[in-house]
Design a protein around this motif. Structure first.
Motif, short mmCIF file in Angstrom:
data_model
loop_
_atom_site.label_atom_id
_atom_site.label_comp_id
_atom_site.label_asym_id
_atom_site.label_seq_id
_atom_site.Cartn_x
_atom_site.Cartn_y
_atom_site.Cartn_z
N ALA A 1 76.45 -29.85 -11.96
CA ALA A 1 75.69 -29.01 -12.67
C ALA A 1 74.22 -29.28 -12.67
CB ALA A 1 75.99 -29.03 -14.11
N ILE A 2 73.49 -28.43 -12.17
CA ILE A 2 72.15 -28.66 -12.17
C ILE A 2 71.63 -28.98 -13.64
CG2 ILE A 2 69.87 -27.52 -11.95
CD1 ILE A 2 71.03 -26.06 -9.86
N THR A 3 70.80 -29.81 -14.06
CA THR A 3 70.19 -30.19 -15.19
C THR A 3 68.54 -29.92 -15.45
OG1 THR A 3 69.60 -32.54 -14.80
CG2 THR A 3 71.70 -31.96 -15.68
N GLY A 4 68.08 -29.78 -16.69
CA GLY A 4 66.76 -29.29 -16.88
C GLY A 4 66.70 -29.12 -18.40
N GLY A 5 65.26 -28.67 -18.74
CA GLY A 5 64.98 -28.51 -20.18
C GLY A 5 65.81 -27.24 -20.85
N GLY B 1 74.44 -24.66 -18.20
CA GLY B 1 75.63 -24.39 -18.68
C GLY B 1 75.33 -23.42 -20.19
N GLU B 2 76.52 -22.67 -20.40
CA GLU B 2 76.44 -21.70 -21.56
C GLU B 2 76.61 -22.83 -23.06
OE1 GLU B 2 77.74 -17.52 -20.40
OE2 GLU B 2 79.34 -19.10 -19.82
N TYR B 3 77.23 -24.04 -22.66
CA TYR B 3 77.65 -24.92 -23.57
C TYR B 3 77.34 -26.47 -23.01
CZ TYR B 3 79.60 -21.38 -26.78
OH TYR B 3 79.66 -20.31 -27.58
N ASN B 4 76.96 -27.46 -23.84
CA ASN B 4 76.81 -28.64 -23.31
C ASN B 4 77.75 -29.58 -24.55
OD1 ASN B 4 74.98 -29.82 -20.95
ND2 ASN B 4 74.20 -27.63 -21.92
N ILE C 1 76.17 -23.62 -13.93
CA ILE C 1 75.86 -23.49 -12.47
C ILE C 1 75.77 -24.77 -11.79
CG2 ILE C 1 73.95 -22.51 -11.14
CD1 ILE C 1 73.19 -20.83 -13.52
N HIS C 2 76.34 -24.87 -10.85
CA HIS C 2 76.31 -26.15 -9.78
C HIS C 2 75.65 -25.87 -8.53
CE1 HIS C 2 80.46 -28.09 -11.61
NE2 HIS C 2 79.44 -27.68 -12.24
N PHE D 1 73.91 -21.88 -5.04
CA PHE D 1 74.37 -22.03 -6.32
C PHE D 1 75.94 -21.54 -6.79
CE2 PHE D 1 69.84 -21.36 -6.20
CZ PHE D 1 69.32 -22.26 -6.82
N LYS D 2 76.59 -21.98 -7.55
CA LYS D 2 77.85 -21.60 -7.74
C LYS D 2 78.14 -21.71 -9.41
CE LYS D 2 82.70 -22.15 -6.79
NZ LYS D 2 83.84 -23.36 -5.82
N PHE D 3 78.79 -20.47 -9.88
CA PHE D 3 78.97 -20.49 -11.37
C PHE D 3 80.43 -21.01 -11.47
CE2 PHE D 3 75.59 -17.57 -11.06
CZ PHE D 3 74.78 -17.70 -12.21
N VAL D 4 80.61 -22.12 -12.08
CA VAL D 4 81.84 -22.92 -12.28
C VAL D 4 82.43 -22.57 -13.85
CG1 VAL D 4 83.09 -25.07 -11.99
CG2 VAL D 4 81.35 -24.26 -10.44
N GLU D 5 83.66 -22.23 -14.07
CA GLU D 5 84.20 -22.03 -15.55
C GLU D 5 84.52 -23.33 -15.67
OE1 GLU D 5 87.29 -19.55 -16.99
OE2 GLU D 5 85.83 -18.28 -16.75
N GLN D 6 84.49 -23.81 -17.08
CA GLN D 6 84.88 -25.11 -17.85
C GLN D 6 85.32 -24.54 -19.11
OE1 GLN D 6 84.63 -27.46 -15.71
NE2 GLN D 6 82.67 -27.78 -14.90
#
Length: 342
Positions: free
Chosen positions: A71-75, A101-104, A9-10, A24-29
């Motif tokens: 991408a937004i970052t957080g806990g 993100g769904e993965y990191n 999520i960006h 917000f925008k969902f971006v595929e990686q």
């Protein structure tokens, strides 16, 4: 093994006023090949927090703003899927400040291993994590509640406020909460043991607050600012202490936040107001986490979580913070673990 594709999520706009889905925008990686020392993490839970709203503005603050189109970052709580670091192995549960993100992909630095046998893993994003520590240090270091004193906390049914009131009770003080619904008032009194609680959305709020505080206010833990805090300021006792944690009432204001001037109230009562952020206490995190953990295991602390299911609902969970939809800690459940036994 086929490449793993996932979504992040960006932030694509800097919102003015209340954020919307359009910000917000969902971006595929695609997950790249792991390099030496790197760890592939699958997100299990995301934390959404009010402070993130400030990071959406391009303004100087105690923490850098989010960058547009990144991408937004957080806990984040995550499971190690693959590791090229000797510090972590497949199936470990970790938490850290990571991308929405769904993965990191991450390095070991900045990740903390979570022991699922101590408490549910989600507590590391709430009562045993940043929000619990915020309540602990703000109240005990700045508020310094004494037995028999009156502690008032706004945003009392939220992740920080609900812990503040309970710690006040553990220290022998009277706890009075301010929240935004009758259901939350009932929760504060009958579940968490607050001595009294007041609904700020009622027309009779100012009168109700005064009636709940016949002995005035010795400590005010301020999470919201605005009209609520203006009303509390009129009831300060001499030498009152005010830990200033947040001002959520103004985070989405399009213009300047205007209100009564507080200087006279502080001077007349010799009161002390001090703003703080959790980073001020980084050197003492272990001490705070240990005591919070002891209270939790002894049944002296209760906590609530509002969990939204589905990564796609993360923006709505974030926006819900400003609509009062959560009780306790607001989390997003993204996935179940592949390897860990919780």
């Amino acid at each position: 093994m086929a490449p793993i594709t996932y979504k992040e999520i960006h932030l694509v706009n800097r919102p003015e006023g209340m954020p919307s889905d359009d910000d917000f925008k969902f971006v595929e990686q695609t997950v790249p090949a792991l390099q030496g020392g790197e760890i592939l993490l699958k997100t299990l839970y995301l934390s959404v927090d009010p402070y993130m709203r400030g990071r959406m503005q391009d303004a100087k603050s105690y923490i850098a703003p989010f960058q547009l189109d990144e991408a937004i970052t957080g806990g984040v709580l995550a499971e190690v899927i693959a590791s090229k670091s000797p510090q972590f192995k497949q199936g470990d549960i970790v938490n850290g400040n990571l991308k929405w993100g769904e993965y990191n992909i991450a390095k070991a630095d900045g990740l903390q291993k979570v022991d699922p046998s101590i408490a549910p893993i989600t507590t590391r994003l709430g009562v045993l994590g940043l929000t619990g520590l915020t309540a602990y240090f703000g109240l005990l270091d700045i508020g310094k509640p004494q037995a028999g004193e009156t502690v008032v906390v706004s945003g009392a049914a939220g992740a920080v406020g609900s812990i503040v009131g309970q710690i006040a009770k553990l220290k022998g003080a009277k706890a009075v909460g301010i929240a935004g619904s009758d259901e939350k008032i009932d929760y504060l009194i009958n579940e968490l043991g607050f001595d009294a609680a007041v609904n700020y959305k009622k027309d009779s709020f100012v009168e109700d607050l005064a009636n709940a505080l016949p002995d005035g206010v010795d400590v005010y833990f301020d999470n919201v600012g605005g009209d609520v805090s203006d009303a509390v300021m009129r009831l300060l006792n001499r030498n009152a202490r005010i830990p200033l944690c947040g001002a959520i009432s103004s985070y989405n204001a399009a213009g300047k936040d205007l209100g009564p001037r507080i200087q006279t109230s502080l001077i007349k009562t010799s009161s002390m107001m001090q703003g703080f952020t959790l980073g001020n206490y980084a050197a003492d995190f272990e001490k705070g986490a240990t005591e919070l953990g002891q209270w939790l295991q002894a049944g002296k602390l209760k906590y609530e979580e509002t969990i939204v299911e589905g990564f796609e609902n993360t923006p709505q969970a974030f926006l819900g913070l400003f609509q009062g939809s959560n009780v306790g800690k607001q989390l997003v459940k993204v996935a179940d673990p592949d390897f860990a036994k919780l």
